[in-house]
Write a protein that holds these residues in place. Structure first.
Motif, PDB file in Angstrom:
ATOM      1  N   GLY A  33      -2.992 157.393-116.880  1.00 45.63           N
ATOM      2  CA  GLY A  33      -3.923 158.156-117.746  1.00 45.63           C
ATOM      3  C   GLY A  33      -3.065 158.449-118.815  1.00 45.63           C
ATOM      4  N   SER A  66     -12.073 164.650-121.536  1.00 45.64           N
ATOM      5  CA  SER A  66     -11.286 163.929-121.421  1.00 45.64           C
ATOM      6  C   SER A  66      -9.926 164.107-121.246  1.00 45.64           C
ATOM      7  CB  SER A  66     -10.935 162.619-121.519  1.00 45.64           C
ATOM      8  OG  SER A  66     -12.026 161.814-122.282  1.00 45.64           O
ATOM      9  N   PHE A  67      -9.122 165.160-122.423  1.00 49.84           N
ATOM     10  CA  PHE A  67      -8.029 165.743-122.448  1.00 49.84           C
ATOM     11  C   PHE A  67      -7.425 167.046-122.117  1.00 49.84           C
ATOM     12  CE2 PHE A  67      -8.498 161.788-124.183  1.00 49.84           C
ATOM     13  CZ  PHE A  67      -7.595 161.174-123.659  1.00 49.84           C
ATOM     14  N   SER A  79     -12.844 158.725-127.183  1.00 47.80           N
ATOM     15  CA  SER A  79     -13.334 159.725-125.282  1.00 47.80           C
ATOM     16  C   SER A  79     -14.663 160.669-124.689  1.00 47.80           C
ATOM     17  CB  SER A  79     -11.720 159.774-124.712  1.00 47.80           C
ATOM     18  OG  SER A  79     -11.914 161.213-125.382  1.00 47.80           O
ATOM     19  N   THR A 108     -11.418 165.865-126.405  1.00 44.31           N
ATOM     20  CA  THR A 108     -10.616 164.615-127.348  1.00 44.31           C
ATOM     21  C   THR A 108      -9.973 163.403-127.244  1.00 44.31           C
ATOM     22  OG1 THR A 108     -12.322 164.127-129.397  1.00 44.31           O
ATOM     23  CG2 THR A 108     -13.498 164.358-127.247  1.00 44.31           C
ATOM     24  N   ILE A 154     -12.072 157.102-121.522  1.00 47.38           N
ATOM     25  CA  ILE A 154     -11.032 156.357-122.669  1.00 47.38           C
ATOM     26  C   ILE A 154     -11.632 155.027-122.586  1.00 47.38           C
ATOM     27  CG2 ILE A 154      -8.811 156.233-123.267  1.00 47.38           C
ATOM     28  CD1 ILE A 154      -7.431 157.624-121.314  1.00 47.38           C
ATOM     29  N   ARG A 187      -7.010 167.422-116.266  1.00 49.60           N
ATOM     30  CA  ARG A 187      -7.803 166.108-115.686  1.00 49.60           C
ATOM     31  C   ARG A 187      -6.432 164.765-117.177  1.00 49.60           C
ATOM     32  NH1 ARG A 187     -13.522 165.938-118.519  1.00 49.60           N
ATOM     33  NH2 ARG A 187     -14.507 167.754-117.066  1.00 49.60           N
ATOM     34  N   GLY A 188      -6.862 163.999-115.947  1.00 52.74           N
ATOM     35  CA  GLY A 188      -5.622 163.316-116.244  1.00 52.74           C
ATOM     36  C   GLY A 188      -4.620 162.923-115.407  1.00 52.74           C
ATOM     37  N   GLN A 231     -11.352 161.588-116.345  1.00 49.51           N
ATOM     38  CA  GLN A 231     -11.363 161.175-117.521  1.00 49.51           C
ATOM     39  C   GLN A 231     -12.135 159.415-118.364  1.00 49.51           C
ATOM     40  OE1 GLN A 231      -7.219 160.474-117.504  1.00 49.51           O
ATOM     41  NE2 GLN A 231      -6.794 161.917-119.057  1.00 49.51           N
ATOM     42  N   TYR A 272     -12.651 154.547-116.468  1.00 54.47           N
ATOM     43  CA  TYR A 272     -12.409 156.114-116.416  1.00 54.47           C
ATOM     44  C   TYR A 272     -12.567 156.483-114.861  1.00 54.47           C
ATOM     45  CZ  TYR A 272     -17.633 156.651-118.787  1.00 54.47           C
ATOM     46  OH  TYR A 272     -17.910 156.696-119.771  1.00 54.47           O
ATOM     47  N   PRO A 288      -5.888 162.583-127.372  1.00 52.67           N
ATOM     48  CA  PRO A 288      -4.751 162.554-127.131  1.00 52.67           C
ATOM     49  C   PRO A 288      -3.709 163.808-127.334  1.00 52.67           C
ATOM     50  CG  PRO A 288      -5.475 160.959-127.253  1.00 52.67           C
ATOM     51  CD  PRO A 288      -6.164 161.471-127.741  1.00 52.67           C
TER      52      PRO A 288
END
Length: 377
Positions: free
Chosen positions: A352, A366-367, A362, A56, A331, A371-372, A329, A325, A58
């Motif tokens: 992203g 997500s990271f 997040s 969660t 955020i 992803r992203g 991800q 979304y 970055p």
């Protein structure tokens, strides 16, 4: 008196909020070198211990600051900004508490289409609705899992002690204890149902993240089956045919997400007037920015960016509250004003990247790798 930039004013407030120790361990650290994550609850610890990566936070190359937008006209405009609608001065928004870490860990978001922009104070208490029934199913299953866990934990401690005393088990051996279920977010939205059922007579459409699928016409009586199929830890991923339609999912029709990205904004006025006032202002500004850039749903159909108002997401004191979304991800931003919309679209929706001054947290994973990344049109 010299007029201040609204970005500079916010930056001054935020500079006193952002804690160097937090960012030295999270936002400014590369995950490949530092695996320490912000885990504000025991559920998060349990989930991590199960082998899943929360991810969660970055990495440093995924983070930007408001100060990086010094070429933006709003960075040097007067406060109040004359180009963007502001918030009433009587709104008591928290500018003192840290934003990062104010989102509880969660693994899925169920966004229910209702066609409304405000709801009863607590959607889980609106009897007979999909949100209410689904929350009851989730809560009931979580309580069941919790009791099973506690019972198993007590049994395991006794069993382990007996086996250790008998010489059949080492103290370092793990006992297989069933984990509590990770959190699932359920909110209503102002999204209209599909053309197949605009009156909601057959149920509600649901957008499910991070699965990035649309489930059509889910009725309140289908809540248990929906949970088993899409939310239970033992679920199987829905099978889609070559047209993207579900092959078999009880009576559910499942389709790929009809948007390239989705912006969710809390507007739950009957829960808290701060989001009730800030939400519609932000939706108008995001839609304006997207239209100007040709990224709106009307211009791009399934490749457009949708903007929806939502019921309570948590953290009304940090209004305006926004979730982006995109690319797997989720955020979360707080203290968002209309002046931020353009940079959120350009920086977060398209690239992203996370604006650290606004970052609350997040969705789990997500990271994580894969992803992203930049979204292309």
């Amino acid at each position: 008196m010299e007029k201040q930039s609204i970005f500079r004013r916010l930056g001054s407030k935020l500079s006193n909020i952002i804690q160097p120790t937090i960012y030295s361990k999270s936002m400014n650290s590369n995950l490949s070198q530092n695996e320490e994550h912000h885990q504000p609850s025991q559920d998060a610890d349990a989930y991590k211990n199960s082998g899943a990566q929360l991810q969660t936070i970055p990495s440093c190359n995924e983070v930007v600051s408001i100060a990086d937008f010094d070429q933006d006209p709003c960075y040097s405009c007067a406060d109040p900004c004359f180009d963007h609608k502001g918030y009433p001065s009587y709104l008591k928004i928290d500018y003192k508490s840290p934003l990062e870490g104010s989102v509880k860990p969660y693994v899925k978001h169920v966004l229910i289409s209702t066609g409304k922009s405000d709801w009863g104070s607590r959607i889980e208490d609106e009897c007979g609705t999909l949100a209410s029934n689904l929350n009851k199913v989730i809560k009931g299953d979580s309580e069941k899992k919790f009791l099973q866990k506690e019972k198993k934990k007590d049994f395991s401690k006794k069993d382990k002690r007996n086996k250790v005393e008998a010489g059949g088990l080492n103290n370092n051996d793990d006992i297989n204890i069933e984990l509590e279920k990770p959190r699932i977010v359920v909110t209503n939205s102002d999204r209209q149902n599909s053309d197949y059922d605009p009156s909601f007579s057959k149920g509600n459409d649901i957008l499910l993240f991070p699965d990035n699928i649309l489930i059509r016409n889910v009725s309140p009586k289908d809540s248990s089956e929906f949970y088993k199929k899409f939310l239970s830890s033992s679920m199987d991923a829905p099978s889609l045919d070559e047209k993207g339609l579900s092959i078999s999912s009880f009576n559910f029709t499942v389709e790929p997400m009809p948007y390239k990205a989705v912006i969710v904004i809390c507007s739950h006025k009957r829960r808290d007037k701060r989001c009730g006032i800030t939400g519609p202002i932000l939706k108008d500004e995001f839609n304006k920015v997207l239209k100007e850039k040709g990224l709106d749903v009307e211009s791009n159909n399934n490749d457009g960016v949708a903007v929806f108002l939502s019921s309570h997401t948590g953290g009304h004191r940090f209004a305006g509250n926004v979730i982006v979304y995109r690319g797997g991800q989720g955020i979360w931003y707080g203290r968002v004003i209309a002046c931020h919309a353009k940079n959120i679209v350009e920086t977060t929706v398209l690239e992203g990247k996370v604006i650290k001054d606004l970052y609350r947290g997040s969705m789990n994973g997500s990271f994580a790798p894969g992803r992203g990344g930049r979204l292309d049109w």
